[in-house]
Design a protein around this motif. Structure first.
Motif, PDB file in Angstrom:
ATOM      1  N   TYR A 289       0.851  -1.183   0.000  1.00  0.00           N
ATOM      2  CA  TYR A 289       0.000   0.000   0.000  1.00  0.00           C
ATOM      3  C   TYR A 289       0.894   1.243   0.000  1.00  0.00           C
ATOM      4  O   TYR A 289       1.995   1.236   0.545  1.00  0.00           O
ATOM      5  CB  TYR A 289      -0.888   0.029   1.246  1.00  0.00           C
ATOM      6  N   LYS A 290       0.377   2.303  -0.651  1.00  0.00           N
ATOM      7  CA  LYS A 290       1.084   3.588  -0.660  1.00  0.00           C
ATOM      8  C   LYS A 290       0.250   4.600   0.129  1.00  0.00           C
ATOM      9  O   LYS A 290      -0.933   4.361   0.378  1.00  0.00           O
ATOM     10  CB  LYS A 290       1.256   4.093  -2.100  1.00  0.00           C
ATOM     11  N   VAL A 291       0.857   5.739   0.410  1.00  0.00           N
ATOM     12  CA  VAL A 291       0.114   6.744   1.188  1.00  0.00           C
ATOM     13  C   VAL A 291      -1.162   7.155   0.451  1.00  0.00           C
ATOM     14  O   VAL A 291      -2.184   7.465   1.072  1.00  0.00           O
ATOM     15  CB  VAL A 291       1.035   7.944   1.540  1.00  0.00           C
ATOM     16  N   LYS A 292      -1.164   7.085  -0.883  1.00  0.00           N
ATOM     17  CA  LYS A 292      -2.355   7.458  -1.653  1.00  0.00           C
ATOM     18  C   LYS A 292      -3.504   6.459  -1.454  1.00  0.00           C
ATOM     19  O   LYS A 292      -4.637   6.726  -1.839  1.00  0.00           O
ATOM     20  CB  LYS A 292      -2.014   7.584  -3.139  1.00  0.00           C
ATOM     21  N   ASP A 293      -3.223   5.302  -0.878  1.00  0.00           N
ATOM     22  CA  ASP A 293      -4.272   4.310  -0.633  1.00  0.00           C
ATOM     23  C   ASP A 293      -4.999   4.542   0.696  1.00  0.00           C
ATOM     24  O   ASP A 293      -5.835   3.733   1.100  1.00  0.00           O
ATOM     25  CB  ASP A 293      -3.675   2.892  -0.651  1.00  0.00           C
ATOM     26  N   PHE A 294      -4.641   5.636   1.361  1.00  0.00           N
ATOM     27  CA  PHE A 294      -5.292   5.972   2.635  1.00  0.00           C
ATOM     28  C   PHE A 294      -5.960   7.329   2.482  1.00  0.00           C
ATOM     29  O   PHE A 294      -5.504   8.178   1.709  1.00  0.00           O
ATOM     30  CB  PHE A 294      -4.251   6.050   3.763  1.00  0.00           C
ATOM     31  N   GLU A 295      -7.050   7.553   3.207  1.00  0.00           N
ATOM     32  CA  GLU A 295      -7.702   8.868   3.192  1.00  0.00           C
ATOM     33  C   GLU A 295      -7.608   9.499   4.567  1.00  0.00           C
ATOM     34  O   GLU A 295      -7.625   8.793   5.589  1.00  0.00           O
ATOM     35  CB  GLU A 295      -9.157   8.726   2.761  1.00  0.00           C
ATOM     36  N   PHE A 296      -7.516  10.828   4.544  1.00  0.00           N
ATOM     37  CA  PHE A 296      -7.288  11.561   5.795  1.00  0.00           C
ATOM     38  C   PHE A 296      -8.246  12.742   5.874  1.00  0.00           C
ATOM     39  O   PHE A 296      -8.631  13.313   4.851  1.00  0.00           O
ATOM     40  CB  PHE A 296      -5.843  12.092   5.834  1.00  0.00           C
ATOM     41  N   SER A 297      -8.593  13.145   7.075  1.00  0.00           N
ATOM     42  CA  SER A 297      -9.377  14.365   7.257  1.00  0.00           C
ATOM     43  C   SER A 297      -8.439  15.561   7.111  1.00  0.00           C
ATOM     44  O   SER A 297      -7.212  15.399   7.001  1.00  0.00           O
ATOM     45  CB  SER A 297     -10.017  14.365   8.657  1.00  0.00           C
TER      46      SER A 297
END
Ligand code: SF4
Length: 376
Positions: A289-297
Motif C-alpha cells: 500500500y502507498k500513502v495514496k491508498d489511505f484517506e485523511f481528514s
C-alpha cells in the motif's frame, strides 16, 4: 573468552582515528567496561530474577552505553534526557530500569547462552566517547558471540567513515532513533545540543540514514518512529511509505510518558489510533500500500483505507503480524529484537506483542481497531 582490550592502548585498526583520550576515573562504572542492559535482557541472561507476564522465547539483548555525565541530548520525551531531574544512574529509559553490568561478564553470559539469542543491540548515547566505546564493545561481542549485532546509533557522534568502521567490525544492522516523524516536531522536541562534534539536527539524522543505507544495503537499516509525540496519522503513514520505498524498515513505538520528563504528563495515543497505525504500517510494508491508498481528514487523521474488499483488511489484521513488536530480525528472519515493555508498562496490556497474538488476543485487537467505516 577473549578479554576486552584496554581502550587507552587500543590500536588504530582503520582509517578512523580516536582523537580523544578518556580520563577514566577509578571506580567509575562507565562504558566500555560497563554497560546498562534492559530489564528483560537482565532477566533472560539471569542477572535479575523475574518473569514476563506471559512466557515466550526471548532472545533479543539490548545494551546501552553508560557514562557518569550521561547523554548530552535533551529530548522532551526521553527518560535519559539531560535536564530530567535525578542522577543519571537512577534514570529509567523507556520507563523501565536498565541495570548496570560489567561488559566482560555480560559477553561471557551471552556466549554461554548464544543458542537462545536472536539479536544483540548496542544503543549509543550522545557522548563524545560513544563511537570509540561502541567499537570496543562491538569487537568484544563479535569475537565471542555469533548472534547478529545491531547498533542503535547516535547520529550526532557519527559520519560516513565511522559507519563504515561499524560495518568493517562486523555490525549487521543500523537503527536510527528518528522518533519524531516531521522536521518541525523533531526540532521542537529534540534540543540541538552540540556533542561529539555536531548537533542533534534533522539534517544530520537523515544524512546518517542515507549513508547507512548506502553502506549496509537494503533492509539492513531501520528508523524508529514513535506514535503520540504530536504528529498526525498522515505524517506517520507518509514516513512509512518514504522509508519502505528506500528499503529501510520503519519500526514502530508507542509514546509512553516518562515521569518528570518534559512530556511526562502528555497522554499516550488511544488504543484505537495505535492499532490502526500498526495495521497501516503493515499494509505499507507487507502489502505494497502507498500513502495514496489511505484517506485523511483535514487535520491529518486517518479516515479510510482504499482496499479491494473489507475481507482483505480483516484478513490482514487477523494474521496478527501487524501487532507484533517491530525489531531487527534474528539469524533466520524470525523476530529478533522484541523489546518487551518498550511501548507499555509491565502492568499494562500489550501495545505490541513480542510473540504472535493468540486467537483471544486477536479478538481484543479487533475490537480495539474499530475497522468498521475505515474501508472505502
Ligand atoms: S529494533 Fe532493536 S535491535 Fe534493531 S536497532 Fe532498534 S533496538 Fe536495536
Amino acid at each position: 573468552m577473549q578479554t576486552q582490550s584496554n581502550p587507552k592502548t587500543q590500536t588504530q585498526q582503520s582509517n578512523v582515528v580516536f582523537t580523544r583520550t578518556k580520563a577514566t576515573k577509578s571506580g567509575t562504572k562507565e562504558s566500555p567496561n560497563w554497560v546498562r542492559i534492559s530489564a528483560a535482557s537482565a532477566i533472560a541472561l539471569g542477572f535479575k530474577s523475574g518473569r514476563f507476564t506471559q512466557e515466550f522465547e526471548f532472545g533479543g539483548i539490548n545494551l546501552l552505553l553508560n557514562y557518569d555525565d550521561g547523554c548530552k541530548s535533551d529530548c522532551a520525551y526521553c527518560g535519559l534526557a539531560r535536564t530530567r531531574p535525578g542522577d543519571y544512574e537512577d534514570k529509567s529509559f523507556i520507563r523501565v530500569e536498565w541495570p548496570l553490568v560489567e561488559t566482560d561478564t555480560l559477553v561471557e553470559r551471552m556466549r554461554l547462552l548464544e543458542a537462545k539469542l536472536t539479536r544483540l543491540c548496542i544503543s549509543m548515547v550522545t557522548n563524545p566517547y560513544a563511537f570509540r566505546d561502541t567499537c570496543t564493545i562491538t569487537d568484544t561481542i563479535v569475537r565471542n558471540v555469533r548472534t547478529p549485532l545491531s547498533i542503535l546509533v547516535a547520529p550526532p557522534t557519527l559520519n560516513r567513515a565511522k559507519l563504515e568502521e561499524f560495518k568493517t567490525r562486523g555490525v549487521d544492522m543500523i537503527g536510527i532513533g528518528l522518533d519524531a516523524v516531521t522536521e518541525t516536531l523533531f526540532r521542537s522536541l529534540r534540543t540541538d545540543v552540540p556533542a561529539g562534534g555536531s548537533g542533534l539536527s534533522w539534517t544530520q539524522y537523515w544524512k546518517i540514514v542515507s549513508e547507512a543505507r548506502t553502506i549496509f544495503g537494503p533492509w539492513k537499516v531501520n528508523c524508529h518512529t514513535v506514535v503520540g509525540l504530536g504528529e498526525t496519522d498522515f505524517d506517520l503513514i507518509d514516513m512509512f511509505d518514504r522509508l519502505v520505498s528506500q528499503e529501510i524498515f520503519p519500526y514502530l513505538f508507542c509514546f509512553n510518558p516518562e515521569p518528570d520528563s518534559r512530556m511526562g504528563s502528555t497522554p499516550k495515543s488511544t488504543i484505537t489510533r495505535w492499532r490502526r497505525i500498526q495495521l497501516a504500517k503493515y499494509l505499507v510494508e507487507q502489502r505494497s500500500y502507498k500513502v495514496k491508498d489511505f484517506e485523511f481528514s483535514n487535520d491529518g487523521s486517518l479516515t479510510g483505507i482504499k482496499t479491494p474488499s473489507a475481507t482483505e483488511l480483516v484478513a490482514a489484521a487477523n494474521d496478527g503480524i501487524a501487532f507484533m513488536t517491530n525489531g531487527c530480525p534474528g539469524p533466520n528472519g524470525e523476530p529478533g529484537c522484541t523489546r518487551p515493555y518498550g511501548s507499555y508498562k509491565p502492568s499494562e496490556s500489550y501495545r505490541d506483542y513480542p510473540f504472535l497474538p493468540s486467537t483471544t488476543d486477536l479478538q481484543r485487537i479487533t475490537s480495539e481497531l474499530e475497522l468498521d467505516g475505515l474501508t472505502l
